[in-house]
Structure formats: C-alpha cells, structure tokens
Scaffold this active site. Structure first.
Site, PDB file in Angstrom:
ATOM      1  N   GLU A   1      -6.778   4.615   7.918  1.00 13.62           N
ATOM      2  CA  GLU A   1      -6.641   6.049   7.609  1.00 13.62           C
ATOM      3  C   GLU A   1      -7.919   6.593   6.970  1.00 13.62           C
ATOM      4  O   GLU A   1      -8.294   7.742   7.193  1.00 13.62           O
ATOM      5  CB  GLU A   1      -5.408   6.266   6.714  1.00 13.62           C
ATOM      6  N   ASN A  29       0.868  -1.177   0.000  1.00 11.07           N
ATOM      7  CA  ASN A  29       0.000   0.000   0.000  1.00 11.07           C
ATOM      8  C   ASN A  29       0.906   1.229   0.000  1.00 11.07           C
ATOM      9  O   ASN A  29       1.480   1.576   1.023  1.00 11.07           O
ATOM     10  CB  ASN A  29      -0.898  -0.035   1.239  1.00 11.07           C
ATOM     11  N   TRP A  30       1.020   1.864  -1.159  1.00  9.78           N
ATOM     12  CA  TRP A  30       1.943   3.007  -1.277  1.00  9.78           C
ATOM     13  C   TRP A  30       1.398   4.248  -0.575  1.00  9.78           C
ATOM     14  O   TRP A  30       2.113   5.230  -0.425  1.00  9.78           O
ATOM     15  CB  TRP A  30       2.198   3.329  -2.749  1.00  9.78           C
ATOM     16  N   SER A  52       3.805  -2.076  10.234  1.00 18.02           N
ATOM     17  CA  SER A  52       5.260  -2.154  10.391  1.00 18.02           C
ATOM     18  C   SER A  52       5.849  -3.507   9.998  1.00 18.02           C
ATOM     19  O   SER A  52       6.775  -3.997  10.646  1.00 18.02           O
ATOM     20  CB  SER A  52       5.660  -1.758  11.827  1.00 18.02           C
ATOM     21  N   GLY A  89       2.950  -1.020   4.262  1.00 22.53           N
ATOM     22  CA  GLY A  89       2.989   0.392   3.900  1.00 22.53           C
ATOM     23  C   GLY A  89       4.411   0.820   3.570  1.00 22.53           C
ATOM     24  O   GLY A  89       4.909   0.585   2.468  1.00 22.53           O
ATOM     25  N   HIS A 139      -9.458   1.028   5.059  1.00 23.33           N
ATOM     26  CA  HIS A 139      -8.153   1.232   5.703  1.00 23.33           C
ATOM     27  C   HIS A 139      -8.340   2.172   6.900  1.00 23.33           C
ATOM     28  O   HIS A 139      -9.160   3.103   6.844  1.00 23.33           O
ATOM     29  CB  HIS A 139      -7.157   1.824   4.708  1.00 23.33           C
ATOM     30  N   GLY A 179       2.821   2.388  10.783  1.00 23.24           N
ATOM     31  CA  GLY A 179       3.760   3.497  10.617  1.00 23.24           C
ATOM     32  C   GLY A 179       4.491   3.875  11.891  1.00 23.24           C
ATOM     33  O   GLY A 179       5.104   4.936  11.964  1.00 23.24           O
TER      34      GLY A 179
END
Ligand code: 13P
Length: 252
Positions: free
Chosen positions: A98, A10-11, A213, A234, A96, A174
């Site tokens: 986010e 997932n960029w 992570s 990510g 997601h 992250g």
C-alpha cells in the site's frame, strides 16, 4: 535451522483508543499469558504508546507500519525511526504494497527506509510482492528480485541478520483470495535462494513471512510449508480470537 515463527498483525489505518484497549486485552487473555510463537502488533502511530503500555510484560512485541527516511529535522508530518524506538517499537514495516502503490514509494525509497530502521535500532519487516498483472505476465520472480536487490545493494546481505522479509502477493491482500501453500512456498524458496546467492548462513536463518488473507482457518497449512516462517496479517489481526488462532498455528 529451526526458525521461530513470527506472527505480525498490521492494523493498517484502523482502530481507536477504545479498540486498542479491548483488542490488546482480549489478545493477552486469548494467548493465556504466553505467546506460542513470536507475536508482533503494528497499530497506527497515535496508538503506539497506549499499545506499548497494554503489552507490558506480555511478551508480545510492538511495531510500526512506516517510518521516515531521515532521523530528525524539518520533515513536517513524518515519524522517524528514533521516535518509534523511543516509544518501545522493536519492528517497523517497510515497503508495504500500500505504501508502494498508493504513496509512491519506489524500491530505492524502501531501501533507504530499511537502512533508517536499522540505524534507529529497529528491525525492518521488508515487504515484497507482485501484482496480479505481474503474476499473470510471468514476472513474479523478476519483480520480487528487483525489490529485494535494491535493499541488498544498499544495506548488504548481512543486514538481514536483524530483519524479516514478508512476501505479500498484492492480489491476495484484503481480497480473501489467499495464495495456496504451494504458491507461497514457491516464492518463499525463491526469496531464500536469492539471499543464499549472497550468504548461505543468513539465508538459512532469515524469516520469510507470508501475507495476504491469512486467517486462523488457513494459517496452519501455510505455516507447515518449509520456507514459510509465519504471517503478516491485516484484517484478521483486528479480531483477537482469529489473530490468537493464527498465533497458535505458529506455535506448532
Ligand atoms: P489482509 O490480511 O487483510 O489480506 O492484509 C494483508 C496485509 O497487507 C498485511 O500487511
């Protein structure tokens, strides 16, 4: 049941035309012409066409990070499932964390997006996960149960035959703070158990990815757990060598 592992990158909102070009060329080279497990990359919308061209013949699959609830019409700024399928996407992330926390997507909206994805011929990767406060309050299973049930109620358990679930604890995204293999396994087993209450055969075949992570240095331990069927990656997916290492961990 032998489930083929899936490693998905997932960029997020990263990349450029130049970076898409070098990352995907380097990834193809690092994987030496044949992905060791199922491999998926999810660039931002503007780069999907370019990514699709760079991935042609590689066996690496293309996906998007979000889609609209509707298929077409007066929805300025939205991108629909049929558009993504038209560009060669096979998968799309839905729900997601986010999207849920920064863009106000509740479980009902996520369920509608999941249905829209399948209506458009895409396989949704349904993301679920608890925040740190929810984990510390002991409500992890309640939160994930609610997120999953919203989809099962709208789409039915059989829909999971062409979908993937991703468990992403928000506190591990992250942050460099990966869930331990045991922590991941416990939630993955809970998720599979919830599906099994509705359909044992589907529960046995649906893939449940871990995200948060994941790096090439921890992927092997995570992927060795019985209910961890790959990863949603990510930061490390922006590094061809690190991502290729995670893909290789999925091939063992
Ligand atoms: P990181 O791998 O950067 O923690 O991100 C995880 C994630 O949110 C993938 O969807």
């Amino acid at each position: 049941m032998m489930r083929t592992k899936l490693v998905a990158g997932n960029w997020k909102m990263n990349g450029s035309r130049a970076q898409t070009d070098s990352l995907l060329r380097d990834l193809r080279a690092a994987l030496d012409g044949s992905p060791p497990c199922e491999v998926l990359v999810c660039p931002g919308f503007p780069y999907l066409q370019q990514a699709g061209e760079l991935l042609a013949g590689s066996g690496i699959r293309l996906g998007a990070q979000n889609l609209a609830v509707e298929d077409a019409g007066a929805f300025t700024g939205e991108v629909s499932g049929p558009m993504l399928a038209d560009l060669g996407c096979e998968y799309v992330l839905v729900g997601h964390s986010e999207r849920r926390s920064l863009f106000g997507e509740d479980s009902d909206t996520v369920a509608k997006k999941y249905v829209a994805a399948q209506r458009g011929g895409l396989k949704p990767v349904l993301c679920v996960g608890e925040s740190l406060e929810e984990r510390e309050a002991g409500t992890t299973e309640r939160v994930i149960g609610e997120q999953l049930r919203a989809v099962l109620e709208l789409a039915g358990v059989d829909s999971l035959a062409s979908a993937v679930i991703a468990y992403e604890p928000v506190w591990a995204i992250g942050t460099g703070r990966t869930a331990s293999p045991e922590q991941a396994q416990a939630v993955h087993a809970f998720v599979r158990g919830l599906v099994a209450e509705n359909n044992g055969i589907i529960a046995d075949s649906v893939r449940v990815l871990y995200g948060g992570s994941v790096k090439s240095s921890n992927a092997g331990d995570l992927f060795s757990m019985p209910d961890v069927d790959g990863g949603l990656v990510g930061g490390a997916s922006l590094d061809a060598q690190d991502f290729a290492g995670i893909c290789r961990a999925g091939g063992h």
